[in-house]
Design a protein around this motif. Sequence first.
Motif, mmCIF file in Angstrom:
data_model
loop_
_atom_site.group_PDB
_atom_site.id
_atom_site.type_symbol
_atom_site.label_atom_id
_atom_site.label_comp_id
_atom_site.label_asym_id
_atom_site.label_seq_id
_atom_site.Cartn_x
_atom_site.Cartn_y
_atom_site.Cartn_z
ATOM 1 N N LEU A 8 0.851 -1.296 -0.094
ATOM 2 C CA LEU A 8 -0.006 0.220 0.058
ATOM 3 C C LEU A 8 1.026 1.209 -0.061
ATOM 4 C CD1 LEU A 8 -2.480 -1.081 3.103
ATOM 5 C CD2 LEU A 8 -2.789 -1.352 0.520
ATOM 6 N N LEU A 13 -2.417 3.567 3.204
ATOM 7 C CA LEU A 13 -2.305 3.211 4.644
ATOM 8 C C LEU A 13 -3.051 4.115 5.623
ATOM 9 C CD1 LEU A 13 -1.607 0.996 6.745
ATOM 10 C CD2 LEU A 13 0.704 2.256 6.957
ATOM 11 N N ARG A 16 -6.631 3.887 5.283
ATOM 12 C CA ARG A 16 -7.422 2.656 5.773
ATOM 13 C C ARG A 16 -7.493 2.702 7.404
ATOM 14 N NH1 ARG A 16 -8.395 -2.085 3.799
ATOM 15 N NH2 ARG A 16 -9.476 -2.155 5.868
ATOM 16 N N THR A 17 -6.369 3.409 8.110
ATOM 17 C CA THR A 17 -6.295 3.689 9.492
ATOM 18 C C THR A 17 -7.044 4.711 10.153
ATOM 19 O OG1 THR A 17 -3.956 4.707 9.273
ATOM 20 C CG2 THR A 17 -4.123 2.293 9.415
ATOM 21 N N VAL A 24 1.034 8.676 10.253
ATOM 22 C CA VAL A 24 1.850 7.192 9.608
ATOM 23 C C VAL A 24 3.414 7.489 9.646
ATOM 24 C CG1 VAL A 24 2.089 5.569 7.768
ATOM 25 C CG2 VAL A 24 -0.095 6.554 8.180
ATOM 26 N N PHE A 45 3.868 0.098 2.098
ATOM 27 C CA PHE A 45 3.560 -0.452 3.398
ATOM 28 C C PHE A 45 2.706 -2.045 2.987
ATOM 29 C CE2 PHE A 45 4.146 3.924 4.531
ATOM 30 C CZ PHE A 45 4.743 3.764 5.728
ATOM 31 N N ARG A 47 -0.036 -4.588 3.735
ATOM 32 C CA ARG A 47 -1.377 -4.340 4.010
ATOM 33 C C ARG A 47 -1.332 -4.925 5.437
ATOM 34 N NH1 ARG A 47 -5.744 -3.931 1.215
ATOM 35 N NH2 ARG A 47 -7.769 -4.885 1.965
ATOM 36 N N ASP A 49 0.405 -3.918 7.648
ATOM 37 C CA ASP A 49 0.656 -2.825 8.781
ATOM 38 C C ASP A 49 -0.440 -2.110 8.968
ATOM 39 O OD1 ASP A 49 3.231 -3.101 8.965
ATOM 40 O OD2 ASP A 49 3.615 -2.017 6.975
ATOM 41 N N ILE A 50 -1.714 -2.249 8.510
ATOM 42 C CA ILE A 50 -3.041 -1.713 8.889
ATOM 43 C C ILE A 50 -3.385 -2.369 10.323
ATOM 44 C CG2 ILE A 50 -5.561 -1.754 8.496
ATOM 45 C CD1 ILE A 50 -5.048 -1.972 5.507
#
Length: 166
Positions: A8, A13, A16-17, A24, A45, A47, A49-50
């Motif tokens: 990502l 990222l 998504r977070t 980040v 990153f 995935r 890492d989410i």
Amino acid sequence: MPRGNELLTIGELAARTGLTVSAVRFYESKGLVHPIRTGGNQRRFLRADIRRISFALIAQQLGFTLPQIAAELARLPQERAPSAAEWRRTGAGFRRVIEERVAQMQRMLDNLDGCIGCGCLSLKKCALYNPQDRAARSGAGPRFITIGRAAAMGTDTPLPAHIPPR
């Protein structure tokens, strides 16, 4: 490529977070995530890492520090998505700390309106619940709350709130 190993961008990222791109980068600077650099030096990153960032956000809300969180996340593999067993091991240490905090909070609730084991002897009940100020032997402060009533009184088994120690 397994789903957790998909790459990502930092923007993806962040989206998504629920974080900003700068947040980040902040978590990256603290060692919570480790991007892969492309040939053009762009961050990518995993995935997975989410989940790392989500874990960090929740752990922070529970009072864990970034160094504590980073130390736990460092035990996970960085080059791939962690397995379920690896996540369970990471969670086990946090689980023990959280369970102790819950127990401490329960002791606080149980004793909030009565004797909290401070050794003050100002309440009439202290003669029953803390004879000869026995809790003071285990240290200063609200011993029933911080270490538990049985430990403060030097007994091996928990004491029901309504039964004074012998």
